[in-house]
Write an enzyme that holds these catalytic residues in place. Sequence first.
Site, short mmCIF file in Angstrom:
data_model
loop_
_atom_site.label_atom_id
_atom_site.label_comp_id
_atom_site.label_asym_id
_atom_site.label_seq_id
_atom_site.Cartn_x
_atom_site.Cartn_y
_atom_site.Cartn_z
N HIS A 188 0.82 -1.22 0.00
CA HIS A 188 0.00 0.00 0.00
C HIS A 188 0.85 1.27 0.00
O HIS A 188 0.36 2.35 -0.31
CB HIS A 188 -1.02 0.00 1.15
CG HIS A 188 -0.43 0.25 2.51
ND1 HIS A 188 0.23 -0.70 3.24
CD2 HIS A 188 -0.43 1.37 3.28
CE1 HIS A 188 0.61 -0.19 4.39
NE2 HIS A 188 0.23 1.07 4.45
N LYS A 210 0.66 5.67 -1.63
CA LYS A 210 0.68 6.87 -0.78
C LYS A 210 1.04 8.04 -1.69
O LYS A 210 1.91 7.91 -2.55
CB LYS A 210 1.69 6.71 0.36
CG LYS A 210 1.18 5.78 1.44
CD LYS A 210 2.15 5.71 2.58
CE LYS A 210 1.72 4.69 3.60
NZ LYS A 210 0.89 5.22 4.68
N GLU A 244 7.01 3.94 13.77
CA GLU A 244 5.61 3.89 14.17
C GLU A 244 5.50 4.00 15.68
O GLU A 244 6.37 3.49 16.40
CB GLU A 244 5.00 2.55 13.80
CG GLU A 244 4.93 2.26 12.33
CD GLU A 244 4.21 0.95 12.11
OE1 GLU A 244 2.98 0.94 12.19
OE2 GLU A 244 4.89 -0.06 11.90
N HIS A 282 7.93 -2.30 2.31
CA HIS A 282 7.85 -0.83 2.28
C HIS A 282 9.24 -0.18 2.19
O HIS A 282 9.47 0.72 1.38
CB HIS A 282 7.15 -0.29 3.54
CG HIS A 282 5.80 -0.89 3.81
ND1 HIS A 282 4.95 -1.30 2.81
CD2 HIS A 282 5.15 -1.15 4.97
CE1 HIS A 282 3.84 -1.78 3.36
NE2 HIS A 282 3.94 -1.71 4.67
#
Length: 465
Positions: A178, A182, A216, A240
């Site tokens: 995903h 972005k 994160e 990622h």
Amino acid sequence: MSECTFIILGASGDLAKRKLFPALYKLVRDQKIQRYAIIGAARDELTVDDIFARAEPFVGSIDKELWQSLIGKTSYIQIDFDDEQSFSRLASHVSTIEKKYGLAGNRLIYLATPSTFFCSLTHQIGKSGIASRNLPGSLTWQRLIYEKPFGLDEVSARQINECIHEWFDESQIYRVDHYLTKELVSSIVLIRFTNIIFEPLWNHKFIDYVQINLSETLALEGRGRYYDHYGVMRDIVQNHGLQLLSLVAMELPEKLDAAKIQNEKTKVLEKTRIDDGFLGQYQGYRDEIDVKKDSTMPTFACLKLSIDRPRWAGVPFFIKAGKRLERKDTSIHIKFKNVDCTLKESCVYESDYLTIQIDPDARFSLQLNTKLPESMYEVMPIQLVFNHDYALRTATPESYEILLEQIIKGDQSVSVRFDEIEHAWSIVDALQKLSLLSYDYQPLTQGPHEALAQFAQKYRIRWRV
Ligand code: BG6
């Protein structure tokens, strides 16, 4: 008019609740899909209301009426992933629902499960006829989405890929990451190749190093069973992290299309290796639900990588990724070299940085020097900033919303090609040979503090966040 039947396998999981149902809501809200039905399937005993109640906190502001209409068009079926009967039931349910809503049979099947289920689920999907191989001239399409990480290592990824190809064509297969949808990630190629000021400087002569942050604050959020098998290297770095690196490092593609960009990214990954680094685990990780009491799984990685291509000779790439850190920060910092020391006796000028900030804000900024007010020859760093939401007066769309939208359109640029995945695994698999040290770190800090400081000193870098 676009229409689709969404079939979500793993509908009771974290991804479905946090990302997929909110993305479906936004797709409908933004009228990207007009006619649809949603069918969730998983092993848990659940109701549609349960699924939507879990997803609601992740949607942001909700139009209640629209939310209710989404609920009305959703059904849930409890299935056993290994059981043929379950899939026959699911297949006939899909047909019934499509008849009910007058849908033609365009099906998007999302495997929101760990990759250990991909092979058997694909087999069940093919065997039950929920999807079948693309036939020339067919008026409808069926596409399968495989969530990352694709496999646990290079060998298992290959096995899964072969297994999927027994049933489906490459054009139907979406191995998604995903991050590629972005807003600022999909801008990287355009920023690099459509502005003349960057390309001449984008190489070892002018770039000192590149730092990629994937920090994160979140911990495991109930995903202990999954995470304790994967850890930060497989959960974040293999996909990622290396996707961001390959976008920054790739050569100019022949054309701006999915296949040509994938060609260039693959060439980078083929020549990338981890040279050095260290790992970490946050204190309290072993007390998380479903995590082994003596687990050594890393939740933090700090890596130095090199790319064996002329453009990047001697330029280190640093990836810093971790869970339960001080702040959410996904960013890429390109540090340019210092100017020659001819202007002043000592080189005290800050060097220039290009920062591509992906999350939590979408913006990019260029740090340059300007004159310090009220001085003659002193300088200070200033930032030229482009803030996506502010400048374009529009909220940055969520990556999963774009992902689903593009797959409905059949755009393969949101899929990671298998050779990219293979090379990325081989980079990460090689880590075993390095036997990196691992340190504990306190939650909500920057990670293993001492080790970070020593690493920065060793490579003469300054961490940006
Ligand atoms: C997922 C990982 O791929 O990315 C999660 O499995 C992580 O562990 C998430 O939390 C981070 O995504 P984002 O979009 O919030 O940066």
